[in-house]
Design an enzyme around this catalytic site. Structure first.
Site, PDB file in Angstrom:
ATOM      1  N   CYS A 236     -15.598   5.242  11.255  1.00  0.00           N
ATOM      2  CA  CYS A 236     -15.974   5.501  12.640  1.00  0.00           C
ATOM      3  C   CYS A 236     -16.433   4.221  13.322  1.00  0.00           C
ATOM      4  O   CYS A 236     -16.789   3.243  12.673  1.00  0.00           O
ATOM      5  CB  CYS A 236     -17.092   6.539  12.700  1.00  0.00           C
TER       6      CYS A 236
ATOM      7  N   ARG B 267     -11.089   2.602  15.179  1.00  0.00           N
ATOM      8  CA  ARG B 267     -11.808   3.053  13.989  1.00  0.00           C
ATOM      9  C   ARG B 267     -11.952   4.575  13.945  1.00  0.00           C
ATOM     10  O   ARG B 267     -12.422   5.124  12.945  1.00  0.00           O
ATOM     11  CB  ARG B 267     -13.189   2.402  13.941  1.00  0.00           C
TER      12      ARG B 267
ATOM     13  N   TRP C  59     -14.040   9.444  13.475  1.00  0.00           N
ATOM     14  CA  TRP C  59     -12.923   9.821  12.605  1.00  0.00           C
ATOM     15  C   TRP C  59     -13.465  10.927  11.706  1.00  0.00           C
ATOM     16  O   TRP C  59     -14.297  10.690  10.850  1.00  0.00           O
ATOM     17  CB  TRP C  59     -12.453   8.625  11.789  1.00  0.00           C
TER      18      TRP C  59
ATOM     19  N   ASN D  80     -21.722   5.974  10.430  1.00  0.00           N
ATOM     20  CA  ASN D  80     -20.427   5.653   9.850  1.00  0.00           C
ATOM     21  C   ASN D  80     -20.579   5.753   8.341  1.00  0.00           C
ATOM     22  O   ASN D  80     -21.401   5.055   7.753  1.00  0.00           O
ATOM     23  CB  ASN D  80     -19.982   4.243  10.253  1.00  0.00           C
ATOM     24  N   GLY D  81     -19.801   6.629   7.710  1.00  0.00           N
ATOM     25  CA  GLY D  81     -19.908   6.796   6.267  1.00  0.00           C
ATOM     26  C   GLY D  81     -19.882   8.255   5.868  1.00  0.00           C
ATOM     27  O   GLY D  81     -19.551   9.139   6.661  1.00  0.00           O
TER      28      GLY D  81
ATOM     29  N   GLU E  34       5.815  -1.999   1.704  1.00  0.00           N
ATOM     30  CA  GLU E  34       5.080  -2.170   2.948  1.00  0.00           C
ATOM     31  C   GLU E  34       5.890  -1.679   4.149  1.00  0.00           C
ATOM     32  O   GLU E  34       5.351  -1.028   5.051  1.00  0.00           O
ATOM     33  CB  GLU E  34       4.694  -3.644   3.136  1.00  0.00           C
TER      34      GLU E  34
ATOM     35  N   LYS F  55       4.659   1.225   6.804  1.00  0.00           N
ATOM     36  CA  LYS F  55       4.598   1.005   8.243  1.00  0.00           C
ATOM     37  C   LYS F  55       5.314   2.126   8.984  1.00  0.00           C
ATOM     38  O   LYS F  55       4.837   2.650   9.979  1.00  0.00           O
ATOM     39  CB  LYS F  55       5.244  -0.334   8.619  1.00  0.00           C
TER      40      LYS F  55
ATOM     41  N   GLU G 236       3.519   5.686   8.644  1.00  0.00           N
ATOM     42  CA  GLU G 236       2.200   5.873   9.226  1.00  0.00           C
ATOM     43  C   GLU G 236       2.215   5.903  10.741  1.00  0.00           C
ATOM     44  O   GLU G 236       1.325   6.503  11.346  1.00  0.00           O
ATOM     45  CB  GLU G 236       1.222   4.805   8.719  1.00  0.00           C
TER      46      GLU G 236
ATOM     47  N   HIS H 254      18.136   6.788 -11.896  1.00  0.00           N
ATOM     48  CA  HIS H 254      17.189   7.496 -12.746  1.00  0.00           C
ATOM     49  C   HIS H 254      16.510   8.653 -11.995  1.00  0.00           C
ATOM     50  O   HIS H 254      15.414   9.066 -12.360  1.00  0.00           O
ATOM     51  CB  HIS H 254      16.136   6.527 -13.276  1.00  0.00           C
TER      52      HIS H 254
ATOM     53  N   LYS I  33      -8.689   2.419  11.174  1.00  0.00           N
ATOM     54  CA  LYS I  33      -8.371   1.068  10.751  1.00  0.00           C
ATOM     55  C   LYS I  33      -9.032   0.673   9.440  1.00  0.00           C
ATOM     56  O   LYS I  33      -8.379   0.218   8.516  1.00  0.00           O
ATOM     57  CB  LYS I  33      -8.778   0.093  11.861  1.00  0.00           C
TER      58      LYS I  33
END
Length: 607
Positions: free
Chosen positions: A2, A27, A76, A100-101, A480, A484, A487, A503, A602
């Site tokens: 957050c 955030r 968030w 935040n947490g 990566e 990208k 997301e 396989h 983020k």
């Protein structure tokens, strides 16, 4: 996760808080709220949605309120759904706070409070924390905070106001970051430096367990023993313009285009007399001597940078390297000793799982080296050595330039390690440094591929699944690229080592399924051609990313993107831009918010 901010000074606090939250919205953007002193009382305004919704609500409901002290939060969601009731700030008795947490033992604390007849209004762990602090409060704020945090388990960064102590903000943290500063306009604290940069370039990181008392005249910090503590002041080199869009529609595009500069800023100072050199970083060569194993720990994009580093280090240094997801590593009873080097990679330097892995490594007496972007961050401070990347602020949730500079540092580590251990001559190292800087110039050239990639991206927006293939460095990069895409476009995407197709993976290939094949490495190019033929024969639409000189039959792919001529070892720096562009334009074409993808924030500062 957050975004939190507190301001007390001579300016309009409501405006300062809203502007600060706007910079911190990456955030968290589920809901937002502020609380402020007005006429000897604390008022709160909260709303579901983005900070712009909060700005409108504040403008319509608090026009007459005059305030110079307040706290703000953009959420968030973790505990409790997205609702105005669950939005921060939360108030319990005389205590109003933002958080935040995650408070891990909030259920047990809630039961204790319930036994005393105290019931929360929201579903959040944050309100429980406010209730605990209020239950400890008898007129001494710092004593109440000290007593309360002994009961709290988990991660937290709190900004707290007490209704009977006007024009004052208290702050304390455990795990979750808080940075603060005092200026001629007052005192300000936030979860990220981007919210402070419009006031000052000088700041300090609040140490864990220390309590800050903020007024318009000063910031006083006391340690765990209640003694006044003078924090270390840090300086940032970028200005407020770097944290703004600069005319771009999205931060992500701005940050993609900033990569050449970020790479130069990160690499060039570490080339001395043509050789890789970390002396300016105060990183002793001793850390690379006598190492028989390297462990790289990170999460998400940083972990993918670690995959690139593993390939380079093993190839050049002939030392075994493992890349561990930090959240898994710490629970695996890992094997480490004083001859193990643990490399932690984190943009924020506050990633909770990566920090925990670092602390575990130190218990095992392993050597520790961290790659981070934020000076004074927890991971930087707790490592034996740190190599700072120079990406500047990265606001878009999907990392671009931060990834590239992390990869560049991993390359530099590989070169320095090989040089001092006799695996590479000075002539070879000088050659590689020259080629590395030359490739950065070629990244500038690849930025001009935007129109070509945008045209290709428009053909992918209706896809349900997209697959990436690569070998060696290209496989690490494909991981990566896939992240990208998924997301920010919400299209299911997976990256596979191309040799694994037979396989099991090839069963997923059907008519018109897009496959992005990355083939920049000549030593495995023939193998990649065979793999592409396998998916092509099963109806895949193939987008082929190759280096100069790669001969591709026109029937083998739908689109070929040819990178500028460069040493193949550094080709992934160029290919990364192509994959970032691809994800960006697919998301834009779908009408999505590129900078703020759903459910993501983020910086992950909780486990």
């Amino acid at each position: 996760m957050c975004g939190i901010i507190g301001y007390v000074g001579i300016q309009d606090a409501k405006k300062a808080l809203i502007n600060g939250l706007q910079t911190l919205e990456y955030r968290g953007y589920d809901s937002a709220g502020i609380a402020y002193f007005s006429e000897d009382t604390i008022k709160s305004i909260k709303t579901v949605g983005k900070v712009s919704c909060l700005r409108d609500k504040v403008s319509s409901t608090a026009v007459e309120d005059v305030t110079t002290c307040g706290i703000g939060h953009t959420r968030w969601a973790t505990h409790g759904g997205v609702s105005e009731t669950n939005a921060h700030p939360h108030t319990a008795g005389k205590v109003t706070l933002i958080h935040n947490g995650i408070i891990e033992n909030y259920k047990e604390l809630q039961e204790e409070l319930s036994a005393k007849g105290k019931t929360p209004v929201s579903q959040t762990d944050t309100e429980i924390a406010a209730m605990v602090i209020d239950s400890c409060y008898t007129g001494d704020p710092e004593a109440a905070i000290r007593k309360a945090i002994k009961k709290l388990e988990g991660a937290y960064g709190f900004c707290i106001m007490f209704s009977d102590i006007p024009e004052t903000i208290y702050a304390v943290r455990n795990g979750s970051p808080l940075v603060a500063a005092h200026t001629d306009k007052g005192s300000i604290i936030a979860s990220d430096m981007v919210a402070l940069v419009s006031y000052t370039k000088h700041y300090f990181v609040l140490e864990e367990g220390h309590i800050a008392k903020m007024t318009k005249d000063e910031v006083l910090v006391r340690n765990e023993n209640g003694e006044l503590y003078g924090p270390t002041i840090h300086h940032i080199s970028w200005d407020v313009a770097a944290a703004k869009k600069g005319g771009y529609d999205y931060f992500m595009m701005k940050e993609i285009r900033e990569q050449p500069e970020a790479l130069r800023n990160t690499i060039k100072p570490r080339i001395v007399n043509g050789l890789p050199d970390f002396s300016a970083d105060h990183v002793s060569d001793d850390i690379f001597i006598g190492i028989d194993r390297i462990i790289i720990t990170a999460c998400g994009t940083a972990m993918h940078a670690g995959l690139m580093g593993r390939t380079m280090i093993e190839r050049l240094c002939r030392v075994p390297v493992t890349v561990e997801i930090a959240s898994e590593f710490r629970y695996q009873n890992p094997i480490m000793d004083e001859n193990t080097l643990l490399i932690s990679i984190s943009q924020s330097g506050e990633t909770a799982d990566t920090l925990a892995a670092l602390r575990l490594a130190k218990e095992y007496r392993a050597r520790t080296l961290s790659v981070v972007n934020v000076k004074g961050s927890s991971i930087a401070r707790e490592s034996d050595y740190v190599l700072y990347t120079h990406a500047g602020p990265e606001i878009a949730v999907a990392s671009t330039k931060a990834y590239s500079v992390q990869v560049s540092v991993m390359y530099l580590i590989a070169f320095r390690f090989a040089l001092i251990n006799g695996k590479m001559s000075e002539e070879e190292a000088t050659h590689y440094m020259t080629e590395m800087m030359n490739t950065v110039d070629k990244v500038d050239e690849v930025l001009g591929y935007d129109t070509q990639v945008e045209s290709i991206a428009k053909r992918l927006t209706e896809s349900n699944d997209i697959f990436f293939l690569g070998r060696g460095l290209d496989y690490a990069l494909s991981c990566e690229g896939s992240l990208k895409l998924k997301e920010i476009s919400y299209i299911h995407s997976e990256a596979y080592a191309a040799g694994e197709l037979k396989h099991g993976t090839i069963s997923l290939i059907t008519d018109n399924v897009p496959v992005i094949a990355v083939a920049t490495q000549p030593d495995v190019y023939a193998k990649m051609i065979s793999n592409v033929q396998e998916v092509r024969s099963r109806g895949a639409k193939v987008i082929f990313i190759t280096g100069q000189g790669a001969v591709v039959d026109a029937a083998l792919c739908d689109h070929q993107i040819v990178l500028p001529e460069a040493d193949a070892l550094f080709a992934p720096f160029m290919a990364a831009v192509v994959l970032q562009y691809l994800a960006y334009y697919v998301a834009v074409e779908k009408g999505l918010n590129v900078d703020q993808p759903r459910n993501l924030a983020k910086s992950v500062t909780v486990e």
